[in-house]
Design an enzyme around this catalytic site. Structure first.
Site, mmCIF file in Angstrom:
data_model
loop_
_atom_site.group_PDB
_atom_site.id
_atom_site.type_symbol
_atom_site.label_atom_id
_atom_site.label_comp_id
_atom_site.label_asym_id
_atom_site.label_seq_id
_atom_site.Cartn_x
_atom_site.Cartn_y
_atom_site.Cartn_z
ATOM 1 N N SER A 101 -12.690 -7.718 6.910
ATOM 2 C CA SER A 101 -14.032 -7.353 6.432
ATOM 3 C C SER A 101 -13.935 -6.589 5.113
ATOM 4 C CB SER A 101 -14.743 -6.501 7.476
ATOM 5 O OG SER A 101 -14.719 -7.150 8.728
HETATM 6 C C1 LIG Z 1 -14.959 -10.149 11.003
HETATM 7 S S1 LIG Z 1 -13.624 -10.563 12.015
HETATM 8 C C2 LIG Z 1 -12.988 -8.966 12.476
HETATM 9 C C3 LIG Z 1 -12.347 -8.181 11.392
HETATM 10 C C4 LIG Z 1 -11.303 -7.216 11.919
HETATM 11 N N1 LIG Z 1 -11.850 -6.113 12.668
HETATM 12 C C5 LIG Z 1 -10.330 -6.742 10.857
HETATM 13 O O1 LIG Z 1 -10.105 -5.518 10.732
HETATM 14 O O2 LIG Z 1 -9.745 -7.572 10.203
HETATM 15 C C6 LIG Z 1 -14.419 -11.052 13.530
HETATM 16 C C7 LIG Z 1 -13.421 -11.409 14.613
HETATM 17 O O3 LIG Z 1 -14.128 -11.490 15.841
HETATM 18 C C8 LIG Z 1 -13.479 -12.464 16.631
HETATM 19 N N2 LIG Z 1 -14.366 -12.858 17.749
HETATM 20 C C9 LIG Z 1 -15.420 -13.740 17.731
HETATM 21 N N3 LIG Z 1 -15.949 -13.845 18.978
HETATM 22 C C10 LIG Z 1 -15.213 -13.027 19.773
HETATM 23 C C11 LIG Z 1 -15.271 -12.704 21.148
HETATM 24 N N4 LIG Z 1 -16.187 -13.257 21.958
HETATM 25 N N5 LIG Z 1 -14.370 -11.832 21.633
HETATM 26 C C12 LIG Z 1 -13.440 -11.256 20.828
HETATM 27 N N6 LIG Z 1 -13.322 -11.546 19.524
HETATM 28 C C13 LIG Z 1 -14.204 -12.402 18.988
HETATM 29 C C14 LIG Z 1 -13.192 -13.574 15.627
HETATM 30 O O4 LIG Z 1 -12.223 -14.468 16.114
HETATM 31 C C15 LIG Z 1 -12.748 -12.759 14.421
HETATM 32 O O5 LIG Z 1 -11.366 -12.615 14.395
#
Ligand SMILES: C[S@@+](CC[C@H](N)C(=O)[O-])C[C@H]1O[C@@H](n2cnc3c(N)ncnc32)[C@H](O)[C@@H]1O
Length: 393
Positions: A101
Site C-alpha cells: 500500500s
Molecule cells: C492491499 S494488500 C495488503 C497490503 C499489506 N498489508 C502490505 O503491507 O503489503 C491486500 C491483501 O489482502 C489479501 N486478501 C484479500 N482477501 C482476503 C481475505 N479474505 N483474507 C485474507 N487476506 C485477503 C490480498 O490477497 C492482498 O494480499
C-alpha cells in the site's frame, strides 16, 4: 554498499521526512519506518499504480535497479499481484489483487490504530508483509498476527520476513474468520476493503478494543476508513476518518457481470424504462474520493453505479439495484444543452433515490465523510449515521 542500496537509504530517509512533514507519520513511528524499509518486502517486479488515472507501470529490479529503488520509496501503491495470481508477463492484468500500500496510507493507518506496548494486534491482508513487520517491530513479534488468503502471497511474505526480527506470525487463511487462536485482540486492522464487516472480527476484539477498516458500499470502489470501538454488548461504533481505496476482501468484490443479462446495451436505453429529466449535472455525482459519492452510497443502499464520461460534463451514468433488476441510466450533455435525460426501470426508482441523496447532502452544507459514522451489530449488520450514532443518514 551498492549504488542502488545507497540511493535506497537516502530515498528511504527522504520518504520518512516527507511523511513526518505531512503528519501521516508520527515521531513515535519514525524509527520503526527507518528500521523496516519497504524495499525489503517487494518482489523484483512491481507495478507503480497511479490512483488518479488507474494506470500501472511495470518496474523491474533486474532491468532497472535504480528505478526499482525509486519506486520502492515513492509514495505510491505498488501492485505485486494481478488477477489472484493467474496473470503472467509484465503488462498489467485486469484486477490488482495484492500490493504494497501507499506509504502515507500505511503510516496514517498505524497512527490511527493507536497502539501501545503490550497490545495484541490482528492484521487482515498480509500482502508483502511490510505493515505486519512494522507492527511487529513496534510491539514484538508474538503480539502480531497477520492473515492472508493467497498461498503464493503468504509464501513471499514469509520469505521476506525471515530476515526481520521480531517477526509477526503469518497465517494462511480467510481473513473473514480472523484468527481465534490468539484472540482477544486489542486492535484489528484490515488492509483490504470490506463491504460487510465480518462478525468474527467483532467477536475476537476485546471490549474497548479498536477495529480499523476500509469500509464502503457497492455504490463505488471507494472506501472510507472507519475506526470502530467494540462495546461490552458486542456492537462496534465509530466515525469514518477519511476516504481511501483498497483492494477488496476476495469474496466481497462486486460481480459486474450480473447486470449484463438484463440491462440493455442500446445507447437509447430502450425496454420498459420510463423517461424523465433531471436538473442535476454529472459533476453533482462527485469524482473519485469526493464525499458526495460516498454519501450517495450510504443513502442509496444496495446500488452499484458506473460512469462513462465522454466529455468535460457529458457522459452516461448507470445505476443497478443489487436486490432486484431495477436500473437507471442518465445521459448528461455538455453545459448549455437541455437537462439530462433519465431512464428508469424496475420497482426501485434508483435515480430518484440518488437525486434525493445529493439534495440531502447539499442541504446540509456538503458534509465530509468525517461527519458520518457506523454502528455494526454482532451479526455484522451495519447502520451508517450522520453526526450522532442515533441519527440515520
Ligand atoms: C492491499 S494488500 C495488503 C497490503 C499489506 N498489508 C502490505 O503491507 O503489503 C491486500 C491483501 O489482502 C489479501 N486478501 C484479500 N482477501 C482476503 C481475505 N479474505 N483474507 C485474507 N487476506 C485477503 C490480498 O490477497 C492482498 O494480499
Amino acid at each position: 554498499m551498492t549504488l542502488a542500496s545507497e540511493q535506497g537509504g537516502r530515498a528511504g530517509e527522504e520518504l520518512v521526512r516527507s511523511l513526518l512533514g505531512t503528519g501521516a507519520l508520527t515521531p513515535e513511528w519514525a524509527d520503526t519506518f527507518r528500521a523496516v524499509p519497504r524495499a525489503w518486502f517487494l518482489p523484483g517486479l512491481v507495478w507503480a499504480h497511479d490512483m488518479a488515472t488507474g494506470r500501472s507501470v511495470p518496474v523491474s529490479r533486474a532491468d532497472d535497479p535504480d528505478a526499482w529503488e525509486r519506486a520502492a520509496y515513492a509514495n505510491v501503491p505498488l501492485v505485486t499481484q494481478w488477477d489472484d495470481g493467474r496473470h503472467t508477463g509484465t503488462e498489467p492484468g485486469a484486477v490488482p489483487t495484492s500490493s504494497a500500500s501507499m506509504p502515507s496510507v500505511v503510516a496514517a493507518m498505524l497512527r490511527d490504530l493507536e497502539v501501545s506496548d503490550g497490545m495484541r494486534v490482528l492484521e487482515i491482508g498480509t500482502g508483502t508483509g511490510w505493515n505486519a513487520a512494522l507492527l511487529a517491530r513496534r510491539l514484538g513479534g508474538s503480539d502480531v498476527v497477520s492473515v492472508e488468503i493467497d498461498p503464493v502471497v503468504v509464501a513471499q511474505a514469509r520469505a521476506a520476513l525471515t530476515s526481520v526480527r521480531p517477526s509477526p506470525r503469518v497465517i494462511h487463511g480467510d481473513g473473514r474468520d480472523g484468527w481465534a487462536d490468539a484472540a482477544p485482540y486489542d486492535r484489528v486492522i484490515a488492509t483490504a476493503g470490506v463491504r460487510v464487516l465480518p462478525p468474527r472480527w467483532l467477536e475476537q476484539t476485546r471490549p474497548g478494543g479498536i477495529i480499523l477498516a476500509p469500509w464502503g458500499t457497492h455504490y463505488s470502489d471507494q472506501d472510507a476508513l472507519v475506526r470502530l470501538t467494540v462495546g461490552d454488548d458486542g456492537r462496534a461504533v465509530g466515525p469514518f476518518l477519511r476516504m481511501v481505496e483498497f483492494m477488496k476482501l476476495r469474496d466481497q468484490r462486486l460481480d459486474w457481470d450480473r447486470f449484463r443479462t438484463y440491462v440493455p446495451e442500446h445507447p437509447d436505453f430502450p425496454g420498459d424504462a420510463d423517461a424523465s429529466r433531471t436538473p442535476l449535472a454529472l459533476a453533482d455525482l462527485g469524482r473519485r474520493y469526493d464525499s458526495v459519492r460516498f454519501v450517495i452510497g450510504l443513502r442509496v443502499p444496495d446500488c452499484a453505479h458506473v460512469v462513462n464520461q465522454t466529455g468535460e460534463e457529458a457522459g452516461k451514468a448507470w445505476f443497478f439495484d443489487l436486490g432486484s433488476r431495477s436500473w437507471a441510466a442518465v445521459a448528461f450533455r455538455e453545459r448549455g444543452s437541455d437537462a439530462a435525460t433519465v431512464h428508469q426501470s424496475g420497482p426501485r426508482r434508483l435515480w430518484d433515490e440518488v437525486e434525493a441523496a445529493v439534495t440531502w447532502w447539499i442541504d446540509r452544507g456538503r458534509p465530509g465523510v468525517d461527519r458520518f459514522g457506523l454502528t455494526v451489530g454482532p451479526d455484522g449488520s451495519a447502520r451508517p449515521w450522520y453526526e450522532e450514532p442515533s441519527d440515520t443518514p
